[in-house]
Each structure stands twice: as C-alpha cells, then as structure tokens.
Enzyme design. Structure first.
Site, PDB file in Angstrom:
ATOM      1  N   ASN A   7       0.362  21.822 -71.660  1.00  0.00           N
ATOM      2  CA  ASN A   7      -0.959  22.005 -71.055  1.00  0.00           C
ATOM      3  C   ASN A   7      -1.120  23.489 -70.693  1.00  0.00           C
ATOM      4  O   ASN A   7      -0.492  23.964 -69.760  1.00  0.00           O
ATOM      5  CB  ASN A   7      -1.083  21.119 -69.804  1.00  0.00           C
ATOM      6  CG  ASN A   7      -2.380  21.360 -69.064  1.00  0.00           C
ATOM      7  OD1 ASN A   7      -3.307  21.974 -69.591  1.00  0.00           O
ATOM      8  ND2 ASN A   7      -2.449  20.877 -67.823  1.00  0.00           N
ATOM      9  N   TRP A   8      -1.955  24.170 -71.450  1.00  0.00           N
ATOM     10  CA  TRP A   8      -2.094  25.616 -71.268  1.00  0.00           C
ATOM     11  C   TRP A   8      -2.937  26.009 -70.061  1.00  0.00           C
ATOM     12  O   TRP A   8      -2.982  27.174 -69.684  1.00  0.00           O
ATOM     13  CB  TRP A   8      -2.670  26.240 -72.544  1.00  0.00           C
ATOM     14  CG  TRP A   8      -1.618  26.522 -73.576  1.00  0.00           C
ATOM     15  CD1 TRP A   8      -0.325  26.086 -73.559  1.00  0.00           C
ATOM     16  CD2 TRP A   8      -1.769  27.311 -74.758  1.00  0.00           C
ATOM     17  NE1 TRP A   8       0.339  26.550 -74.663  1.00  0.00           N
ATOM     18  CE2 TRP A   8      -0.532  27.311 -75.427  1.00  0.00           C
ATOM     19  CE3 TRP A   8      -2.823  28.005 -75.327  1.00  0.00           C
ATOM     20  CZ2 TRP A   8      -0.316  27.983 -76.619  1.00  0.00           C
ATOM     21  CZ3 TRP A   8      -2.617  28.675 -76.525  1.00  0.00           C
ATOM     22  CH2 TRP A   8      -1.373  28.669 -77.163  1.00  0.00           C
ATOM     23  N   LYS A   9      -3.686  25.062 -69.505  1.00  0.00           N
ATOM     24  CA  LYS A   9      -4.566  25.379 -68.368  1.00  0.00           C
ATOM     25  C   LYS A   9      -5.465  26.571 -68.738  1.00  0.00           C
ATOM     26  O   LYS A   9      -5.901  26.665 -69.873  1.00  0.00           O
ATOM     27  CB  LYS A   9      -3.739  25.618 -67.103  1.00  0.00           C
ATOM     28  CG  LYS A   9      -2.766  24.444 -66.869  1.00  0.00           C
ATOM     29  CD  LYS A   9      -2.067  24.477 -65.548  1.00  0.00           C
ATOM     30  CE  LYS A   9      -1.068  23.339 -65.474  1.00  0.00           C
ATOM     31  NZ  LYS A   9      -0.377  23.230 -64.201  1.00  0.00           N
ATOM     32  N   HIS A  96      -6.065  15.099 -64.175  1.00  0.00           N
ATOM     33  CA  HIS A  96      -5.111  16.110 -63.701  1.00  0.00           C
ATOM     34  C   HIS A  96      -5.440  16.447 -62.247  1.00  0.00           C
ATOM     35  O   HIS A  96      -6.613  16.487 -61.864  1.00  0.00           O
ATOM     36  CB  HIS A  96      -5.182  17.368 -64.576  1.00  0.00           C
ATOM     37  CG  HIS A  96      -4.040  18.302 -64.319  1.00  0.00           C
ATOM     38  ND1 HIS A  96      -4.000  19.118 -63.199  1.00  0.00           N
ATOM     39  CD2 HIS A  96      -2.883  18.513 -64.992  1.00  0.00           C
ATOM     40  CE1 HIS A  96      -2.863  19.798 -63.220  1.00  0.00           C
ATOM     41  NE2 HIS A  96      -2.165  19.452 -64.287  1.00  0.00           N
ATOM     42  N   GLU A 165       2.762  13.327 -62.424  1.00  0.00           N
ATOM     43  CA  GLU A 165       2.938  14.724 -62.020  1.00  0.00           C
ATOM     44  C   GLU A 165       2.810  14.838 -60.498  1.00  0.00           C
ATOM     45  O   GLU A 165       1.681  14.882 -59.982  1.00  0.00           O
ATOM     46  CB  GLU A 165       1.850  15.602 -62.652  1.00  0.00           C
ATOM     47  CG  GLU A 165       1.880  15.654 -64.153  1.00  0.00           C
ATOM     48  CD  GLU A 165       1.233  16.930 -64.686  1.00  0.00           C
ATOM     49  OE1 GLU A 165       1.945  17.695 -65.350  1.00  0.00           O
ATOM     50  OE2 GLU A 165       0.048  17.166 -64.433  1.00  0.00           O
ATOM     51  N   GLY A 171       4.098  23.796 -60.759  1.00  0.00           N
ATOM     52  CA  GLY A 171       4.178  25.250 -60.590  1.00  0.00           C
ATOM     53  C   GLY A 171       5.100  25.729 -59.478  1.00  0.00           C
ATOM     54  O   GLY A 171       5.119  26.910 -59.156  1.00  0.00           O
ATOM     55  N   GLY A 230       3.524  25.695 -67.257  1.00  0.00           N
ATOM     56  CA  GLY A 230       3.970  27.084 -67.412  1.00  0.00           C
ATOM     57  C   GLY A 230       4.841  27.334 -68.632  1.00  0.00           C
ATOM     58  O   GLY A 230       4.578  28.274 -69.404  1.00  0.00           O
TER      59      GLY A 230
END
Ligand code: 13P
Length: 247
Positions: A7-9, A96, A165, A171, A230
C-alpha cells in the site's frame, strides 16, 4: 495462496514504475511464485498507467479506497468502483484506518464493499484496534464489531480478504507479540466463519511489516499474507519480505 500487498499511500509518480519493475523481475524468476500473489495499491493517479503496464505481468494493481456509490454521481472528487475497474484495478482496500479517521463509518463501508464487489473488484477489508482499545483489553470485541457491522454472508467470500492492521502498529515499528497475533487472527477467522458459514476468507496482517519481523510473523499459520506500507516503497525491502518469508 498467500498475499503480499504493498500500500503506497501518498507516494509515487510515473517513474516510480521502476520499483514495480524490480519487484516484477524478482517475481518472474522466483521458484516460489506460484504460492503467492503480489498486489500494489498506488495512488489513484497511477492506477491506469500501472495497470496497463503490468497487464501481461503478474503484479496486480488495486486502489487504496473507492467511493460508496456505484457508477457516476455529482460528488466532487469521488471515484467509484466502476471507474476503478474501467482503468484496470483488480482490488481495492476498504476501511483503512486512515479513511475511517476521515469519517468512513460502518454504513459507508458496507456500501463501499457492496459496490466494489458488484463491479468485480476484490475487496481488502481493513480492521484494527487503536492504542486505547488495546490497553483496555477491548481488541477482540472491537474487531468482531468491525467485521459483523459490515460483512454479510451474501457477499461472496471469494471476493473478500480481511487485513488486520492494529492502528498503533502502523508506521510505528511496533508489532503485536506472536501470542497476541495468534489469538487475534484465530478470533478473526472464527468471526468470519460465522458470517460466511463455515469457511473464512484469507486474513492478512499489516502494521510495520519488514524483512526482519517477517521471521516471527511467518510462524503464525493462520496469517495468509501481509499488507505492507512503508517497506513497499522500496523494491529491496519489499522483496526481502517475500524472500525471508520463504527462506
Ligand atoms: P506500515 O507498514 O508503514 O506500518 O503501514 C501499514 C499500512 O497501513 C498498510 O496499509
């Protein structure tokens, strides 16, 4: 089948396709490649070009979210599952914690799941407790509520993956202990079996996954894959997770 989802956000520009090229080259040669699937969810701006580029390759492209309506509407900035499917997305994340924090409640999430499935997108439904809920030992009840308020037996479980999650882990470099994760994933699968009558959809773990902690995470047999934030922005870090998983 295991899943490694990146997931690149809010990350990436067209030339970031190089990161995916390197992941794809590894994947194409990996002797374990039939055991897992790689999915990347770039920002909306890159979905169409990446999906076209990887059309004949093994990496699948998904979106990080979708709007809770089916087709076209007059909602400014909204992007529907129909529009995502039309540019080649195969998956979408829904629920999310970043989007829950911005107002996605259970009723909105249910519509998102419903319309995503209707448009043939596979849904990665994200759940997770926050730090206070964990401290107050409410993790299991919070997760159960997040699942039963949104998922229904009429949704085909083949189109649903659940990603656990914990918000406090995202993070932060911190992950749950092996015992905690064993307990939570078993609980999630039990709740899902109740919803879907017998068989549970795949359950992934997400939150600070990297090439080191994967050694512990891979020992938990209930976990069917990983949602990586990340570390998915670097081909080396993402490939290390897969390599170390199958080591
Ligand atoms: P990190 O891997 O950066 O903790 O992010 C996890 C996540 O939110 C993926 O959706």
């Amino acid at each position: 089948m295991k899943y490694f989802i990146g997931n690149w956000k809010m990350f990436g520009v067209p030339k970031s396709v190089n990161i995916l090229n390197r992941i794809n080259s590894f994947y194409a040669k990996d002797k374990n490649r039939n055991k897992y699937r790689v999915i990347i969810t770039p920002p909306f701006t890159l979905i169409e070009s990446f999906a076209k580029y990887f059309q004949r390759k093994k990496i699948l492209i998904g979106s990080q979210n979708c709007y809770q309506k089916d087709f076209f509407s007059s909602d400014t900035s909204a992007i529907s599952p129909y529009m995502l499917k039309s540019v080649g997305a195969k998956y979408t994340l829904i629920g999310h914690s970043d989007n829950r924090a911005e107002g996605d409640n259970d009723s909105i999430l249910k519509d998102k799941v419903k319309f995503a499935i209707k448009n043939n997108l596979k849904v990665v439904f994200c759940i997770g407790e926050n730090k206070l809920e964990k401290k107050n030992k409410r993790t299991l009840s919070v997760l159960k509520k997040q699942l039963i308020k949104v998922l229904e037996s009429k949704f085909d479980k083949k189109n649903i993956i659940v990603a656990y999650e914990p918000i406090w882990s995202i993070g932060s470099g911190k992950i749950p202990t092996k015992q905690e994760l064993q307990k939570t994933t078993t609980h999630i699968k039990k709740v899902l079996k109740n919803i879907f009558k017998k068989k549970s959809p795949a359950v992934l773990y997400g939150g600070s996954v990297d090439g080191n902690n994967i050694d512990m995470l891979k020992q938990i047999s209930e976990i069917d894959g990983f949602l990586v934030g990340g570390a998915s922005k670097s081909s080396k870090k993402f490939i290390d997770i897969i390599k170390n998983y199958y080591r």
